[in-house]
Design a protein around this motif. Structure first.
Motif, mmCIF file in Angstrom:
data_model
loop_
_atom_site.group_PDB
_atom_site.id
_atom_site.type_symbol
_atom_site.label_atom_id
_atom_site.label_comp_id
_atom_site.label_asym_id
_atom_site.label_seq_id
_atom_site.Cartn_x
_atom_site.Cartn_y
_atom_site.Cartn_z
ATOM 1 N N SER A 55 -0.822 67.476 -22.504
ATOM 2 C CA SER A 55 -0.188 66.602 -23.410
ATOM 3 C C SER A 55 -1.086 66.796 -24.795
ATOM 4 N N SER A 56 -2.451 66.808 -24.814
ATOM 5 C CA SER A 56 -3.130 66.755 -25.848
ATOM 6 C C SER A 56 -2.898 67.853 -26.748
ATOM 7 N N PHE A 57 -2.886 69.080 -25.942
ATOM 8 C CA PHE A 57 -2.600 70.503 -26.599
ATOM 9 C C PHE A 57 -1.134 70.470 -27.292
ATOM 10 N N ASP A 58 -0.233 69.869 -26.586
ATOM 11 C CA ASP A 58 1.162 69.839 -26.938
ATOM 12 C C ASP A 58 1.200 68.995 -28.361
ATOM 13 N N ARG A 59 0.367 67.821 -28.481
ATOM 14 C CA ARG A 59 0.456 67.181 -29.757
ATOM 15 C C ARG A 59 -0.315 67.872 -30.725
ATOM 16 N N MET A 60 -1.334 68.456 -30.563
ATOM 17 C CA MET A 60 -1.987 69.319 -31.649
ATOM 18 C C MET A 60 -1.176 70.575 -31.963
ATOM 19 N N ASP A 61 -0.341 71.128 -31.168
ATOM 20 C CA ASP A 61 0.452 72.176 -31.514
ATOM 21 C C ASP A 61 1.669 71.656 -32.646
ATOM 22 N N LEU A 87 1.509 68.957 -34.352
ATOM 23 C CA LEU A 87 1.066 68.729 -35.623
ATOM 24 C C LEU A 87 0.710 70.024 -36.420
ATOM 25 N N LEU A 88 0.148 70.768 -35.795
ATOM 26 C CA LEU A 88 0.162 72.346 -36.593
ATOM 27 C C LEU A 88 1.386 72.799 -37.049
ATOM 28 N N LYS A 89 2.335 72.763 -36.269
ATOM 29 C CA LYS A 89 3.585 73.053 -36.843
ATOM 30 C C LYS A 89 4.118 72.245 -37.914
ATOM 31 N N ASP A 90 4.063 70.868 -37.816
ATOM 32 C CA ASP A 90 4.618 69.978 -39.079
ATOM 33 C C ASP A 90 3.583 70.277 -40.162
ATOM 34 N N LEU A 91 2.300 70.546 -40.272
ATOM 35 C CA LEU A 91 1.459 71.022 -41.365
ATOM 36 C C LEU A 91 1.889 72.426 -41.850
#
Length: 111
Positions: free
Chosen positions: A92-98, A100-104
């Protein structure tokens, strides 16, 4: 009294003991054979074997003068289960980071 998981982690904390376990995963071996890759005395290797035996990670047999050591991987299952309990957290941490990166990336102009 130390619990099994703590005992297993303590035994695994040493790189020499981890190397011994890796060798025993290929099959049983005697102390002399296990000592060959290390620059240490047979008594020093024997001390490592005692730690592994106390943690339940190896068993020692007796065949005439030869005392073969065998891997007993059962305590490693408890370690794998314990680590597995954190798998959902990491995923879930990696999914949230992914996300965030897509949003950025959406916010940046195309180069």
């Amino acid at each position: 009294m130390v619990d099994q998981l703590s005992s297993t982690f303590a035994a695994l904390a040493d790189p020499t003991r981890r190397a011994i376990l890796a060798r025993l995963a290929k099959g049983e071996a005697g102390v002399t054979e296990l000592a060959q890759p290390f620059a240490m005395s047979l008594p020093a290797v024997s001390k490592h074997l005692k730690v592994l035996e106390k943690a339940g990670l190896i068993m020692r047999g007796r065949s005439a003068q030869w005392r073969p050591c065998r891997l007993d991987a059962e305590p490693l299952k408890a370690v794998a289960d314990w680590v597995g309990d954190y798998k959902q957290f990491w995923e879930s941490s990696f999914d949230r980071m992914d996300d965030l990166l897509k949003d950025l990336q959406k916010g940046q102009p195309d180069g």
